[in-house]
Design an enzyme around this catalytic site. Structure first.
Site, PDB file in Angstrom:
ATOM      1  N   CYS A   1      -7.650  -1.198   2.489  1.00 46.60           N
ATOM      2  CA  CYS A   1      -6.414  -0.686   3.274  1.00 46.60           C
ATOM      3  C   CYS A   1      -6.807   0.684   3.832  1.00 46.60           C
ATOM      4  CB  CYS A   1      -5.034  -0.656   2.474  1.00 46.60           C
ATOM      5  SG  CYS A   1      -3.666  -0.159   3.421  1.00 46.60           S
TER       6      CYS A   1
ATOM      7  N   CYS B   1      -1.928   3.440  -5.043  1.00 47.38           N
ATOM      8  CA  CYS B   1      -2.178   2.064  -5.098  1.00 47.38           C
ATOM      9  C   CYS B   1      -3.847   1.895  -5.292  1.00 47.38           C
ATOM     10  CB  CYS B   1      -1.871   1.747  -3.575  1.00 47.38           C
ATOM     11  SG  CYS B   1      -2.502   0.146  -3.067  1.00 47.38           S
TER      12      CYS B   1
ATOM     13  N   CYS C   1      -2.545   4.978   0.064  1.00 48.91           N
ATOM     14  CA  CYS C   1      -1.341   5.644  -0.877  1.00 48.91           C
ATOM     15  C   CYS C   1      -2.147   5.877  -2.138  1.00 48.91           C
ATOM     16  CB  CYS C   1      -0.260   4.181  -1.046  1.00 48.91           C
ATOM     17  SG  CYS C   1       0.298   4.055   0.565  1.00 48.91           S
TER      18      CYS C   1
ATOM     19  N   CYS D   1       2.847 -13.616  -2.773  1.00 53.97           N
ATOM     20  CA  CYS D   1       2.550 -12.179  -2.269  1.00 53.97           C
ATOM     21  C   CYS D   1       1.180 -12.319  -1.594  1.00 53.97           C
ATOM     22  CB  CYS D   1       2.378 -11.294  -3.270  1.00 53.97           C
ATOM     23  SG  CYS D   1       2.415  -9.668  -2.820  1.00 53.97           S
TER      24      CYS D   1
ATOM     25  N   GLU E   1      -6.767 -10.662  -2.834  1.00 57.36           N
ATOM     26  CA  GLU E   1      -5.738 -10.810  -3.870  1.00 57.36           C
ATOM     27  C   GLU E   1      -4.516 -11.542  -3.388  1.00 57.36           C
ATOM     28  OE1 GLU E   1      -6.707  -7.021  -6.552  1.00 57.36           O
ATOM     29  OE2 GLU E   1      -4.685  -7.678  -6.206  1.00 57.36           O
TER      30      GLU E   1
ATOM     31  N   CYS F   1      -1.413  -4.107  -7.005  1.00 55.14           N
ATOM     32  CA  CYS F   1      -2.134  -4.867  -5.811  1.00 55.14           C
ATOM     33  C   CYS F   1      -3.439  -4.084  -5.840  1.00 55.14           C
ATOM     34  CB  CYS F   1      -1.395  -4.747  -4.661  1.00 55.14           C
ATOM     35  SG  CYS F   1      -2.248  -3.989  -3.158  1.00 55.14           S
TER      36      CYS F   1
HETATM   37  S1  SF4 Z   1       0.486   0.415  -1.036  1.00 57.20           S
HETATM   38 FE1  SF4 Z   1      -1.824   0.074  -1.109  1.00 57.20          FE
HETATM   39  S2  SF4 Z   1      -1.983  -1.870   0.279  1.00 57.20           S
HETATM   40 FE2  SF4 Z   1       0.133  -0.847   0.854  1.00 57.20          FE
HETATM   41  S3  SF4 Z   1      -0.187   0.324   2.358  1.00 57.20           S
HETATM   42 FE3  SF4 Z   1      -0.311   1.812   0.832  1.00 57.20          FE
HETATM   43  S4  SF4 Z   1      -2.669   1.720   0.222  1.00 57.20           S
HETATM   44 FE4  SF4 Z   1      -2.370  -0.103   1.778  1.00 57.20          FE
END
Ligand code: SF4
Length: 366
Positions: free
Chosen positions: A133, A140, A137, A126, A111, A356
């Protein structure tokens, strides 16, 4: 709320879209284009012409390169294509935010977002630095994907060019804040920054790299001596909360991370940004606001508070909630006692899958 305009680039199933099989030139710098063109034995100025058509005029095909002889355009068409990424899906928000889902040559999806702000002259893009990832987190949507692979420098740079080609608009700011942890793919990210500066023509001062706190990556970035902005996604001033919502805290604890950030600010002479997501009942207490104020008091930084943009599971439930506007303002007031500039992030694209990873996940499920 205005219904977002939905546009599918092709009526193929997402994920089955493929970029063409020819090598792409967009996303490469002048030297790399010269290298690619070597087998054609062209005079040196041809590479410069082609580079300029790609980066200054946003062309997507060789037929648009009208100062090249027709025979050369035909020859180039047989050997190369311009775009590397294919547009799989586009969502346009009522506030003008454009959210892109691009398919890569191996069928993976990433994205990118184009945002405009009424108080800023330049448009911001962005960019994603990885497919998925590994940081995980808990607030997210990308974190739920898991890690798939790093993006190459060319795949990162072609996100900016694909956005400019599609929208016809010039991007003025770049933020590495899309899918992925940029400093876990630091070589390709640094190479892409150099290409964004050299080929796309966006200065380092208009580039922000956001990290969840990868200390070796921060140290490496400092050595590059690029006057860009480093943003730390702090999200909690106390180790217990941060470990829960940003699990990489266990590997890079706050007591080591904050000194590394201070070193970066000192070495680079640049003010860093502290990003802080406001999750109701999790990160928005008065005590946490005081803890944040204490922490940032002696860091050369600005603080950006981000009211959580809910991500919903298949049952329509979100793990976290956004604090009320009054709670956000109250939190801000306390942090401002640090003497630092504190802003609450202007929300963009809330009527589309702006957080995201959301759009990616939607397509992945399909
Ligand atoms: S916010 Fe999402 S994309 Fe960014 S480091 Fe944490 S898990 Fe990874």
């Amino acid at each position: 709320m205005t219904k977002p305009e939905l546009k599918s680039a092709q009526k193929t199933k997402a994920g089955s879209l493929r970029a063409g099989s020819l090598p792409a030139l967009s996303g490469l710098d002048l030297k790399e284009i010269q290298e690619k063109l070597k087998p054609l034995n062209l005079p040196a100025f041809r590479a410069r012409q082609i580079h300029s058509w790609i980066y200054h005029k946003y062309v997507s095909g060789f037929d648009e390169m009208t100062d090249l002889p027709a025979s050369l355009r035909d020859q180039l068409k047989e050997s190369f294509q311009i775009p590397l990424l294919n547009l799989a899906h586009l969502q346009v928000s009522s506030d003008g935010t454009r959210k892109y889902l691009f398919s890569l040559a191996d069928g993976q999806l990433v994205e990118s977002v184009l945002m405009s702000f009424h108080d800023r002259k330049n448009l911001s893009a962005c960019l994603s630095s990885q497919v998925g990832c590994a940081v995980g987190c808990t607030f997210c949507a990308t974190g739920y994907l898991g890690f798939k692979r790093n993006l190459t420098k060319q795949e990162i740079v072609d996100q900016v060019m694909s956005i400019q080609r599609e929208s016809g608009l010039r991007v003025g700011n770049i933020v590495y804040m899309g899918q992925g942890e940029p400093l876990l793919n630091v070589d390709e990210v640094v190479a892409s920054i150099r290409a964004v500066i050299g080929s796309v023509g966006i200065g380092a001062r208009h580039i922000t790299v956001s990290t969840s706190g990868i200390i070796p990556g921060i140290e490496r970035l400092a050595k590059e001596h690029l006057p860009l902005t480093l943003a730390l996604s702090l999200h909690a001033p106390d180790p217990q909360t941060r470990e829960k919502i940003v699990p990489i805290t266990r590997k890079y604890p706050l007591e080591e991370l904050i000194p590394a950030l201070k070193d970066y600010a000192e070495t680079s002479g640049r003010r860093v940004t502290i990003e802080y997501v406001l999750l109701a009942g999790v990160t928005d207490s008065a005590q946490q606001a005081k803890g944040l104020a204490d922490m940032v008091r002696d860091i050369h930084c600005n603080v950006n508070l981000i009211p959580f943009n809910p991500i919903y599971d298949e049952n329509g439930k979100s793990l976290y909630k956004r604090p009320t506007r009054a709670a956000q303002e109250q939190f801000k007031k306390i942090v401002e006692r640090s003497g630092r500039t504190v802003t609450i992030r202007l929300e963009r694209g809330t009527d589309i899958d702006a957080a995201c990873g959301q759009l990616h996940n939607k397509f992945q499920e399909k």
